[in-house]
Motif scaffolding. Sequence first.
Motif, PDB file in Angstrom:
ATOM      1  N   GLY A 227       0.805  -1.231   0.000  1.00 15.43           N
ATOM      2  CA  GLY A 227       0.000   0.000   0.000  1.00 15.43           C
ATOM      3  C   GLY A 227       0.831   1.270   0.000  1.00 15.43           C
ATOM      4  N   VAL A 228       2.057   1.209  -0.539  1.00 15.36           N
ATOM      5  CA  VAL A 228       2.945   2.383  -0.509  1.00 15.36           C
ATOM      6  C   VAL A 228       2.696   3.307  -1.696  1.00 15.36           C
ATOM      7  CG1 VAL A 228       5.368   3.093  -0.462  1.00 15.36           C
ATOM      8  CG2 VAL A 228       4.695   0.923   0.521  1.00 15.36           C
ATOM      9  N   TYR A 229       2.261   2.680  -2.814  1.00 10.15           N
ATOM     10  CA  TYR A 229       2.125   3.473  -4.043  1.00 10.15           C
ATOM     11  C   TYR A 229       0.690   3.980  -4.176  1.00 10.15           C
ATOM     12  CZ  TYR A 229       6.563   1.300  -4.997  1.00 10.15           C
ATOM     13  OH  TYR A 229       7.867   0.897  -4.907  1.00 10.15           O
ATOM     14  N   LEU A 230       0.509   5.258  -3.912  1.00 13.72           N
ATOM     15  CA  LEU A 230      -0.833   5.824  -3.994  1.00 13.72           C
ATOM     16  C   LEU A 230      -1.013   6.501  -5.341  1.00 13.72           C
ATOM     17  CD1 LEU A 230      -1.078   7.394  -0.435  1.00 13.72           C
ATOM     18  CD2 LEU A 230      -1.625   5.084  -1.174  1.00 13.72           C
ATOM     19  N   LYS A 231      -2.259   6.765  -5.687  1.00 13.44           N
ATOM     20  CA  LYS A 231      -2.512   7.464  -6.942  1.00 13.44           C
ATOM     21  C   LYS A 231      -1.863   8.843  -6.893  1.00 13.44           C
ATOM     22  CE  LYS A 231      -5.065   4.903  -9.620  1.00 13.44           C
ATOM     23  NZ  LYS A 231      -5.747   5.239 -10.848  1.00 13.44           N
ATOM     24  N   GLY A 232      -1.285   9.273  -8.013  1.00 12.98           N
ATOM     25  CA  GLY A 232      -0.649  10.584  -8.063  1.00 12.98           C
ATOM     26  C   GLY A 232      -1.692  11.674  -7.876  1.00 12.98           C
ATOM     27  N   ARG A 233      -1.233  12.834  -7.371  1.00 13.60           N
ATOM     28  CA  ARG A 233      -2.204  13.931  -7.216  1.00 13.60           C
ATOM     29  C   ARG A 233      -2.362  14.610  -8.565  1.00 13.60           C
ATOM     30  NH1 ARG A 233       0.718  15.227  -2.339  1.00 13.60           N
ATOM     31  NH2 ARG A 233      -0.378  14.257  -0.608  1.00 13.60           N
ATOM     32  N   LEU A 234      -3.632  14.856  -8.960  1.00 16.18           N
ATOM     33  CA  LEU A 234      -3.855  15.519 -10.244  1.00 16.18           C
ATOM     34  C   LEU A 234      -3.740  17.026 -10.061  1.00 16.18           C
ATOM     35  CD1 LEU A 234      -6.912  13.596 -11.701  1.00 16.18           C
ATOM     36  CD2 LEU A 234      -4.496  13.178 -12.065  1.00 16.18           C
ATOM     37  N   ASP A 235      -3.381  17.738 -11.149  1.00 12.71           N
ATOM     38  CA  ASP A 235      -3.366  19.191 -11.039  1.00 12.71           C
ATOM     39  C   ASP A 235      -4.808  19.686 -10.996  1.00 12.71           C
ATOM     40  OD1 ASP A 235      -4.429  19.768 -13.642  1.00 12.71           O
ATOM     41  OD2 ASP A 235      -2.493  19.224 -14.483  1.00 12.71           O
ATOM     42  N   GLN A 236      -4.968  20.987 -10.730  1.00 12.31           N
ATOM     43  CA  GLN A 236      -6.321  21.501 -10.496  1.00 12.31           C
ATOM     44  C   GLN A 236      -7.254  21.293 -11.692  1.00 12.31           C
ATOM     45  OE1 GLN A 236      -6.816  25.712 -10.410  1.00 12.31           O
ATOM     46  NE2 GLN A 236      -4.808  26.150 -11.235  1.00 12.31           N
TER      47      GLN A 236
END
Length: 617
Positions: A227-236
């Motif tokens: 569970g270390v790899y989370l979804k990347g944060r999207l830009d606004q």
Amino acid sequence: MVPAMIASVETMLERWRQHEEKQIEVYKESKLLTAEVIFQTAFGSSYLEGEKIFDMLMKMGMIMARNRFKIRLPGIGKFLKSRDDNESDKLEQAIRESIIGVIDKREEKVMRGEENNYGSDFLGSLIKTNHDIDEKNRISVDNMVDECKTFYLAGQETTNGLLAWRLLLLAVHTDWQEKARMEVFELFGQQKPNAEGRNYLSWYGPQAQLVVTDPELIKEIMNNKDGVYLKGRLDQFAKKLLGDGIVLAEGEKWSKLRKIANHAFYAESLKGMVPAMIASVETMLERWTQHEEKEIEVNKESKLLTAEVISRTAFGSSYLEGEKIFDMLMKMGLITARNRFKIRLPGSGMFWKSCDVLESDKIEQAIRESILGMINKREEKMVTGEENNYGSDFLGSLIKANHDIDEKNRISVDEMVDECKTFYFAGQETTNGLLAWSLFLLAIHTDWQEKARKEVFELFGQQNPNAEGIARLKIMSMILNETLRLYPPVINLLRRVEREVRLGKLIVPANTHVMLSILALHHDPELWGKDVDLFKPERFADGVAKATNNNIAGFIPFGFGPRICVGLNFAANEAKIALSMILQRYRFTLSPDYVHSPIQIVTIRPKNGIPIVFNKL
Ligand code: HEM
């Protein structure tokens, strides 16, 4: 450029040998190094050759800095010039002359026949553009001089700071110095670094990004056992496009949303969607009867078809009803794409909003209102007794979940809106690409078109496709897989490392972004062989495992592991039905007007469309 960079570092380290065990002033050293690197790589000259220009630019920088806070009366410059004004005028002129000297030298080499082109570096590109026969592309000598000045200075001053401060921090934090050394030795041993490895570090603006194209590591990341790899944060912008729904969610929220989506798109539900898919293809083919023997732009047609199919199957409405939502999502996609590489100062959004931010705010609001309108319409039918349930399609499942008495399963109105946005967009954009690119490839490779047509006639004759036959379309599956390999609609996947983790030989620090490059993976000659760029569906004759030499994570157009695409079978069914019905009616070839130019606007699209000529069988 890597060899030139290495050579410059070697020159610097050679100098350092005389100062070993003594102090070295690294800011000065880093200045020399970064100047040498930009001269070598962008201007094909050495630091010594460019030294004069560089010194003058430095002087100009000093004058600029000491005059930054001096206020001048407007217009006073016409009557009175300060010493700095005079000196900077002289410097400007001298820099201009020196740069023109560098340009002339390069041009003379071509005139004398010593070289047969202006060179492939930055200076060469500028000179080429200065000589461009098309006036629209041409740049003036002044433009060339300004660009050279900018790149001399910007290419050096900034990187100088980055390198010098990094050395300072590593000299203080020797634990991180050790970690970095370990990583370097693990990656390169005593060899010099190269940027061509399967996994490498790159920068996305100020964000470090580890690019991974090794299938084994990709498998590890996508399986995400710890569970270390989370979804990347999207830009606004991307966030306004997809909302905070299933694509980004983690943990319990994701499980809840995934269960609803799985239920709506599982095998039995898909069988029930076949008639709606066929009806949508029939509407498209009806339109085509007016263009037979003429060109049809299939990317546009495929866009309409896939929009109609997702509207009918998931939302129980027609394309026309959902058209406004689609158009707004498309606009948001364009805004997202054109802002992808724009870097913003953190916090600047509080004081100033760009036109794109303002427009995307409005679009987001309008999409929300349209989707709420659609939900209300469905709910009203229940209230007025016109229907006795919310429906068994995806929209019905979402409304049911919104009314669930068990709080654990219930989803909010915002979550419903985000899911609708996601499925309207993801359900259409990607499948559009698959269908359009497969028509393109079959229009060129008419031998495979014939093989596919034979299979379709053997299974369905002149009848419309049926669920059992669709599952047995082997040649067609091979063609679709090869299309997805060459033109994967989604070209990369993003993840964020939550805490420090070992990945293969690498120790990846917390908060590093990881980019899994599907495009690189699908075009890797080590995996696919020397003919990697050729369209050869026969690779997939014995399944994906055989095609990838048992590197199953070497072919991941739909992702891999628990976050694999929910719509995988939906997309494959839709493409198979559309292709089968087209093959039953037409032989087709690519128009001579076609211009190849795939571009990424969220997904990979044909910039100039795909004109195809269809001849009735
Ligand atoms: C050729 C067509 C398609 C391609 C190439 C494609 C590609 C992908 C990829 C690569 C992912 C993984 C993203 C990641 O791991 O970060 C994904 C996820 C997803 N796709 Fe697709 N997709 C296609 C069609 C569809 C369709 C038709 C739908 C909906 C009906 C859909 C809905 C989704 C959703 C909801 C997710 C997120 C799943 C999750 O995170 O649990 N896709 N897709």
